[in-house]
Structure formats: structure tokens, C-alpha cells
Write an enzyme that holds these catalytic residues in place. Structure first.
Site: not given
Ligand code: ADP
Length: 494
Positions: A185, A239-240, A242-243, A261, A296, A393
Site C-alpha cells: 500500500k 510516522s511513529t 501510525t507505527g 521504520e 527521516c 520531527e
């Protein structure tokens, strides 16, 4: 044909690519694809659905179990990946144009991604495909035990928009080299080059249904992929926030392993013994402006010894000032717009927060508010570790400068964010370089090298992000192993 003429002739076709052909999405809602250079509409495409994902996963599972790819010898798979690399190079203009139109990357940089960066990664994994060697157990006259690496099965991959074609390759090359089937995706901001890559993969010899692409939103396609019970591994870059959602979705479904990542807020640490401040200034600015700061691993925090700060900062400001944003379809442009209006607003918001918090904008780049998402480089001096511009970030061309006097202070500042992705240290003293490499909590550390001078380690050496930047090795042999599962097998002789 000029790039502008070619842009007008693009036949937009953003639909799921499943089992070797485009299918109509089951979605009835649409997403508007916008060119960030002009804020004009490129096309509308379906937002995707869980049903689209389910079809793709079923096909991938069937193909995987049939063995049309997973049972090939690794050298045959490597041949196909090399053919795909050649096809990507052959189609570089088309791929580059799609990325430039969708996310604003200057065409020269997009051509480099398609002609060099992405094919290099495909070839690197083709070279490693035959290296999944296990160890054998201690010899005994009557038993034999050894390890094997096997493909995991169906890999779900979710990618961001900052390097569209490269991000797709970074996921699919190791997944395919290891023998898996893939459902990818891509980001909703830049799905087209990944779809083209799937077409080229078919032409290169990847069997139908082994590499599928389902475009759409995170809230539709991304979530459905993350919680699908028949996906064996989820590989994510983004992004963190979403991770961490993906970890929950994995836990609530089949507990699939996740490679994450996520973001970074990486430091460029400069001691007062450096011999060549010009080189440091070049590397600092290059890292912050590359891809308009949407990287990143960008070194967005300059931590500099008080003795050399003024001299270095003056050189940095002089260089950064030269980056005037320009039309990304112009081959002379090296610095384009940000990827979307939302991204421009986000960066603008951070710059305002920095000013309101009392940081000093020693270079304040202009921000175009309409008809183009252009933001010129901005540099903040006199920042404090608690400010959002230093902790979070930004993903734009914004550099924060902080001063230190001792090695301990430098280490404390370097580690004073939640992230742990990368760091660069400039010092002449090798022992100090080694000490910092050990003390800084990040996966990718460079001592006295800029990105461009760095070794080919981007391809050969794996690393793992730390802290909020994620976990799991990607790149290199360890990266290939991440897409494989390890078995131990023991035989008893007759
Ligand atoms: P960015 O802010 O850089 O766009 P995101 O983490 O939002 O980073 O997006 C990275 C990728 O993750 C994109 O492909 C996006 O569609 C996808 N994504 C976003 N939210 C979700 C979600 N809740 N579940 C699954 N995928 C998501």
C-alpha cells in the site's frame, strides 16, 4: 517532448493492481490527487477498501502456496530482480515524472531515484538472494542439525510519500528476494510509481499475483492490511503515531511481526577540533535541504561546540540562503515544493511555534501560502531542548542549533529526543568518535562523513532504528533475513 508536455499527457490510472492486472476498486469514495507545485488536481482515485485488500491477500496467498515464486531457486529470483532493475532504468522518465507530479520532488532528483537509487537497491538484493545461509549444529555421528531460512509467506508493506519509487523498492526487493508474495500500500499522496513498478515486475518475470499494489488511504487500505489475519509480516515506514497503531492492529488480529521504520530527529554533532568547517557546513545544509527536508534520517539538529559555533553558523546560513524553491519540472531546480498543502501547513505551524517559544530565526525562509507548497530553509538559533521544534520531527527544511562545551553535554543533547534513527559526529579524535558512536542511541552513525561521501553502507550494512524510531533490521543481509523465518531442523541417522 518537454517535461510539461509529458505531464499533460499522463494517463492517470490509480486502481488496485491484483493478480497481474488492474481491477476496479470496490470503493465508492474518492481521494483527490494534487500536484503540490501548483495545488491543481491531477486526478481522483478510489480510497480503497478492506475488500480490495482481502482480494489482494487471497491472491498473494494462493500464489505463494502454489510455489510459482517461493519455490524458484534464489538465483532465478535474483535474475528476475536484475531484469526489473533494468526495466526501472528503461522507464526512468515515466517513473520520475509521476513522483515529481505527485509529491513535488525536483525532476532531476526524481530521475536519480529512478535511474540509480531504486535499481541499485534491487540489484543489491538480487546479489544477496543466494546468501540466506543457515548454520549447522555440532557434528555427531548419528544426527545432523542445521538452520534454514524460509520465506514468511504474504508480506504486507505500507510506505510513505517522500521517496515513492525508492520506498516501494526498499520493501519489495528484500520481500521478493526472500521468496515471499507481497501486497503493497503506497502513500495516498504518491501511489502511481508503485503501480508502474508492479507492471514492470510482471514484465520482468515476477509471476502474476506475487506482487500486488492496493492504493488508498491509511484508514481504509492501510488498516485493513495491518489487521488482516492472513498477512504474515507487516513492514512499515512512516510516522511513529501510525507505527504504534499498526502494533495494536497486529496484536488485535493474528499477532503478525512488524518491522517499523518511523521518524527521526537526528543530530549533527560538531566538536571544536574539526579541521574543515566548510565541509561540515556543506554536509549540514545538504542533509537539511535534501528532498526539501522530507527525509527521516535528516540531521535536523546541529549540536556545535561553543568555540566554533559562530564561524560554522555563518557558513551554514550563507549556503542555506541559496536554496530558493523552484518549479520541480525545471531540470535546473534543486529545491522544490513540499509534498502537500498539509505538509506546508505543518512546517509553517512548527516555524510559528519556534518563534512563539522564543527561538531566534537566524534564517527565516519565505512560505508560499497558495498555489504551490513552497517553503524555503529556516534556521533557528537559541533553541531549548523542551521546544517542540527540537523534540518533534518537522519533516521540512528546518534546522535547530544548540551549543555545548563538553563531550558529556554533547552526548546528553544528542540523546535528548524520543527518536533514535541516525547521527553524524565531526571530530578529529578517533577515540572520541568511537565513544560517541557507542553513547548515542541511534542505529545509523556516521563519523566525519556526509551522506554523499558515506560508504556504500546504505546498501550493504543493516541497522536497526532505536526508541521511537522503530525496530527491526532493514537493508543488507540482515534486512533480507527480516523477511525470512528461521527454522532449525534435526535429523537422526538410521
Ligand atoms: P506521514 O505523516 O509521513 O504521511 P503516515 O504514518 O501518516 O506518515 O503515513 C505513512 C503510510 O502509512 C501511508 O501509506 C499512510 O497511508 C499509512 N497510514 C496512515 N495511517 C494509517 C493507519 N491508521 N493504518 C495503516 N496505515 C496508515
Amino acid at each position: 517532448m518537454s517535461w510539461r508536455e509529458a505531464a499533460r499527457a499522463v494517463p492517470w490510472n490509480i486502481q488496485p493492481f491484483i493478480d497481474g492486472r488492474y481491477r476496479s476498486s470496490n470503493a465508492t469514495a474518492f481521494f483527490t490527487n494534487i500536484n503540490p507545485a501548483s495545488e491543481t488536481v491531477l486526478c481522483q482515485f478510489p480510497v480503497g477498501t478492506a475488500l480490495d485488500v482481502d482480494e489482494a491477500v487471497r491472491v498473494a496467498r494462493r500464489r505463494f502456496e502454489e510455489g510459482c515464486w517461493s519455490e524458484l531457486t534464489s538465483l532465478k529470483r535474483a535474475d528476475v530482480l536484475r531484469r526489473l532493475a533494468d526495466l526501472v532504468v528503461e522507464h526512468k522518465a515515466e517513473l520520475a515524472l509521476l513522483d515529481t507530479l505527485e509529491m513535488g520532488k525536483p525532476i532531476k532528483a526524481a530521475l536519480h531515484d529512478a535511474a540509480s537509487f531504486a535499481p541499485m537497491r534491487l540489484r543489491a538484493y538480487a546479489g544477496l538472494a543466494d546468501s540466506l545461509l543457515g548454520v549447522s549444529g555440532p557434528l555427531h555421528s548419528n544426527t545432523l542439525s542445521f538452520n534454514t531460512y524460509e520465506p514468511r509467506g504474504v508480506v504486507g508493506a505500507i510506505t510513505p510519500w517522500n521517496f515513492p519509487i525508492v520506498n516501494a523498492v526498499i520493501k519489495i526487493a528484500p520481500a521478493l528476494a526472500a521468496g515471499n508474495a507481497v501486497v503493497l500500500k503506497p502513500s495516498e499522496l504518491s501511489p502511481s510509481s508503485a503501480l508502474k513498478l508492479a507492471e514492470l515486475a510482471l514484465e520482468a518475470g515476477v509471476p502474476e499475483g506475487v506482487f500486488n499494489v492496493v492504493p488508498g488511504l491509511g484508514s481504509t487500505v492501510g488498516m485493513a492490511l495491518a489487521q488482516h489475519p492472513d498477512v504474515d509480516l507487516l513492514s512499515f515506514t512512516g510516522s511513529t503515531v501510525t507505527g504504534r497503531k499498526l502494533l495494536e492492529l497486529s496484536g488485535r488480529s493474528n499477532g503478525k511481526p512488524v518491522l517499523l521504520e518511523c521518524g527521526g530527529k537526528s543530530p549533527q554533532v560538531v566538536f571544536d577540533d574539526v579541521s574543515d568547517l566548510d565541509r561540515v557546513a556543506d554536509a549540514t545544509v545538504e542533509s537539511v535541504v535534501w528532498n526539501q527536508g522530507q527525509v527521516c534520517s535528516a540531521r535536523t539538529r546541529l549540536l556545535v561546540h561553543a568555540k566554533v559555533k559562530d564561524a560554522l553558523l555563518e557558513k551554514i546560513i550563507r549556503r542555506a540562503r541559496q536554496y530558493e524553491p523552484g518549479d520541480p519540472l525545471d531540470e535546473a531546480t534543486s529545491f522544490g515544493p513540499l509534498a502537500s498543502p498539509a505538509q506546508r501547513d505543518r512546517v509553517k505551524g512548527y516555524i510559528e511555534q519556534g518563534i512563539n517559544a522564543g527561538a531566534e530565526a537566524v534564517l527565516r525562509g519565505a512560505i508560499q501560502e497558495t498555489r504551490g507548497c513552497y517553503v524555503a530553509p529556516t534556521i533557528f538559533d537559541r533553541v531549548a531542548s523542551h521546544m517542540s521544534i527540537v523534540r518533534e520531527e518537522i519533516f521540512g527544511p528546518v534546522l535547530c542549533v544548540q551549543c555545548f562545551e563538553t563531550e558529556e553535554e554533547a552526548i546528553a543533547l544528542a540523546n535528548a529526543t524520543d527518536y533514535g534513527l541516525a547521527a553524524t559526529v565531526w571530530t578529529q579524535e578517533i577515540g572520541r568518535g568511537r565513544r560517541l558512536a557507542h553513547a548515542i542511541k541511534a542505529g545509523d552513525i556516521q563519523i566525519r562523513t556526509s551522506r554523499e561521501e558515506g560508504p556504500a553502507s546504505g546498501l550493504a550494512l543493516s541497522h536497526e532504528p532505536q526508541k521511537a524510531s522503530g525496530f527491526g533490521a532493514e537493508i543488507g543481509l540482515k534486512g533480507l533475513q527480516s523477511y525470512s523465518t528461521l527454522k532449525s531442523i534435526s535429523f537422526r541417522g538410521a
